[in-house]
Motif scaffolding. Structure first.
Motif, short mmCIF file in Angstrom:
data_model
loop_
_atom_site.label_atom_id
_atom_site.label_comp_id
_atom_site.label_asym_id
_atom_site.label_seq_id
_atom_site.Cartn_x
_atom_site.Cartn_y
_atom_site.Cartn_z
N ILE A 121 -14.00 -4.93 6.30
CA ILE A 121 -14.43 -5.13 7.68
C ILE A 121 -13.67 -4.21 8.65
O ILE A 121 -14.25 -3.73 9.62
N LEU A 130 -15.09 -0.69 8.75
CA LEU A 130 -16.39 -0.76 9.43
C LEU A 130 -16.24 -0.91 10.94
O LEU A 130 -16.92 -0.24 11.71
N HIS A 141 -25.26 -5.94 2.92
CA HIS A 141 -25.91 -6.84 3.89
C HIS A 141 -24.94 -7.87 4.43
O HIS A 141 -24.95 -8.18 5.61
N SER A 142 -24.10 -8.41 3.54
CA SER A 142 -23.23 -9.49 4.00
C SER A 142 -22.20 -8.96 5.01
O SER A 142 -21.81 -9.66 5.93
N LEU A 143 -21.79 -7.71 4.87
CA LEU A 143 -20.88 -7.12 5.87
C LEU A 143 -21.64 -6.76 7.15
O LEU A 143 -21.15 -6.99 8.26
N LEU A 144 -22.83 -6.23 7.00
CA LEU A 144 -23.58 -5.77 8.18
C LEU A 144 -24.03 -6.93 9.07
O LEU A 144 -24.20 -6.75 10.28
N THR A 145 -24.19 -8.14 8.47
CA THR A 145 -24.57 -9.29 9.31
C THR A 145 -23.49 -9.59 10.35
O THR A 145 -23.73 -10.32 11.29
N GLU A 171 -26.56 -3.76 -2.30
CA GLU A 171 -27.31 -4.30 -1.15
C GLU A 171 -26.76 -5.65 -0.71
O GLU A 171 -26.60 -5.91 0.49
N THR A 172 -26.50 -6.53 -1.66
CA THR A 172 -26.01 -7.86 -1.31
C THR A 172 -24.69 -7.76 -0.57
O THR A 172 -24.49 -8.40 0.47
N LEU A 173 -23.78 -6.94 -1.10
CA LEU A 173 -22.46 -6.81 -0.47
C LEU A 173 -22.58 -6.13 0.89
O LEU A 173 -21.99 -6.58 1.87
N THR A 226 -22.85 -14.36 -2.26
CA THR A 226 -22.26 -13.02 -2.16
C THR A 226 -20.97 -12.94 -2.97
O THR A 226 -20.74 -11.97 -3.70
N ARG A 282 -23.16 -16.22 7.54
CA ARG A 282 -24.22 -15.36 8.07
C ARG A 282 -25.24 -14.97 7.02
O ARG A 282 -26.42 -14.85 7.30
N MET A 283 -24.75 -14.72 5.82
CA MET A 283 -25.57 -13.99 4.86
C MET A 283 -26.81 -14.72 4.41
O MET A 283 -27.90 -14.24 4.51
N PHE A 338 -12.84 -9.86 0.07
CA PHE A 338 -13.91 -8.91 0.34
C PHE A 338 -13.95 -8.51 1.82
O PHE A 338 -14.08 -7.35 2.18
N THR A 389 -21.86 -12.66 -6.58
CA THR A 389 -22.41 -11.34 -6.91
C THR A 389 -21.30 -10.32 -7.06
O THR A 389 -21.25 -9.55 -8.02
#
Lengths: 272, 272
Positions: B94, B97, A21-25, A17-19, B15, B111-112, B89, B18
């Motif tokens: 990215i 995506l 979320h950080s990409l989706l932001t 989730e953390t990883l 992030t 952002r995160m 990362f 993590t």
């Protein structure tokens, strides 16, 4: 536009989730429907996850995005055959690491948030206990044990920040709310004066403080905008006069405040 | 064998840590020296980070491992020229995506954990307030508002678990410690009986409970092994008799307990 997102894990799912979320932001114009599937530790559970992903793909008409921290090769290969776009954290980074470290990874599942050693657990618990018993100005005689003392006006975010620091990093975080009298004299109480190097200030925009206090005690003098403006002005004067480092909590998350203050005061985490 | 690890970020570094921690748990035979460098948001700070990495490489005689969640292309290219093994990362994920979403990512930094909207902040604060005012059996008249009520013997881990649930997920998490009388009758108190669907039990190995209680009240009857054994036996009988789902906190982290109980009770997070 809408996408279904899956977070897959053989453990709690927190890392996925953390990883993810950080990409989706980075794609804020898109709406995401998020589903976490934790504890995928058998072939059957992997097949159930694939069925869920394929179902979403059919329903949405586009590929779901699948963020995976799965470790087991057999389970990962089952997921690779789903209709989702699988972003496999383990695959991306474990091979370069194995090569550089000249060591095979253990491929053991559920490592990240699964294990606890007794000492780490007690560090965490003791920090939470210390923080709870030194919240809101109580226990100010025991500040010698504190790693830091967060100061500011009532409702500026001290308590949740201290609890986060205790839980996440094992920090002994006390907090002290300045009263009107403290601020009228622009003078630190004796209990704080003794431990000045441990002080960090939180400020806040008066308008935000007003909203927060209105939820707590609507229409009181305490929650009036005039009172909020006065207290914030005074507390910032006090921070500057006493050279207490401070920042505003208005546009910052608890995580960000915590990270900044540890860096500023040079406090070492007790957990990592 | 020892390696220096860097976590690089333009935000808090959470992030990057993590990601790195979850991969490094796969190499438990190696000792790691961990350094987080947050808020790398300028060319100068990137160059300072490179100098630190190169210094470690020289000192250690092996490449440092660099886990990076940096977003800015210019800053990332500076880091790519360091002597570390850079695990980037953003670069890894990215592009797939962007391709799948047919959208350019915003490439915005921090952002995160940097942004907060007022509603999310208040959800978090209100959950923390609820949890603090319903800790350890207090406020049991307000259980109608609770998302869940964690039950178990004293010192089995209820309070830190509830605080974690409140901070992380915005959950209204009350907790209630069973007393000897509750357990002697094998009967739920009326306040709990009314909200049975919200109950989740925590158990613990008596030997672990003994260690934890000894730190709190050494040599008391409360902390004796016999008392711990008796209470744990009784509480598990009560859980089974009342069909309360439960698990043992002994070998589980707070994160894992939280994740399991949300799944078991089917509780929806208020924050994600």
């Amino acid at each position: 536009m809408k996408r279904t997102i899956f977070f897959l894990s053989d453990g709690t799912g927190i890392t996925a989730e953390t990883l993810g979320h950080s990409l989706l932001t980075q794609f804020e114009q898109i709406q995401f429907d998020k589903i976490t599937i934790p504890y995928i530790d058998s072939v059957e559970k992997a097949q159930q996850a694939v069925a869920q992903i394929n179902h979403a793909a059919e329903k949405d008409g586009v590929k779901p995005l699948v963020f995976s921290t799965l470790v087991n090769p057999e389970i990962r290969s089952i997921l690779a055959n789903s209709s989702g776009l699988v972003l496999d954290f383990f695959a991306a980074f474990i091979h370069p690491l194995e090569k550089e470290l000249e060591t095979k990874s253990s491929h053991r599942i559920g490592r990240m948030h699964g294990l606890v050693d007794y000492n780490a657990y007690m560090t965490r618990i003791n920090a939470v206990n210390y923080t709870l018993s030194h919240d809101d100005g109580i226990g100010s005689k025991n500040y010698a044990q504190a790693d830091l003392i967060l100061v500011g006006v009532s409702r500026c975010g001290k308590t949740p920040t201290c609890l986060y620091l205790a839980l996440q990093f094992g920090i002994y975080a006390a907090n002290y709310p300045f009263t009107e009298e403290d601020m009228a004299d622009l003078k630190l109480p004796a209990a704080l004066q003794q431990h000045k190097a441990k002080l960090f200030g939180l400020s806040i925009e008066p308008e935000r403080l007003y909203l927060i206090r209105q939820e707590r005690r609507p229409d009181s003098r305490y929650a009036s905008l005039a009172q909020c403006e006065l207290e914030v002005k005074k507390v910032e004067q006090l921070f500057r006069k006493e050279n207490i480092p401070y920042l505003s909590s208005t546009a910052r998350s608890i995580e960000e405040i915590s990270s900044s203050l540890l860096t500023t005061l040079g406090i070492k985490r007790r957990l990592s």
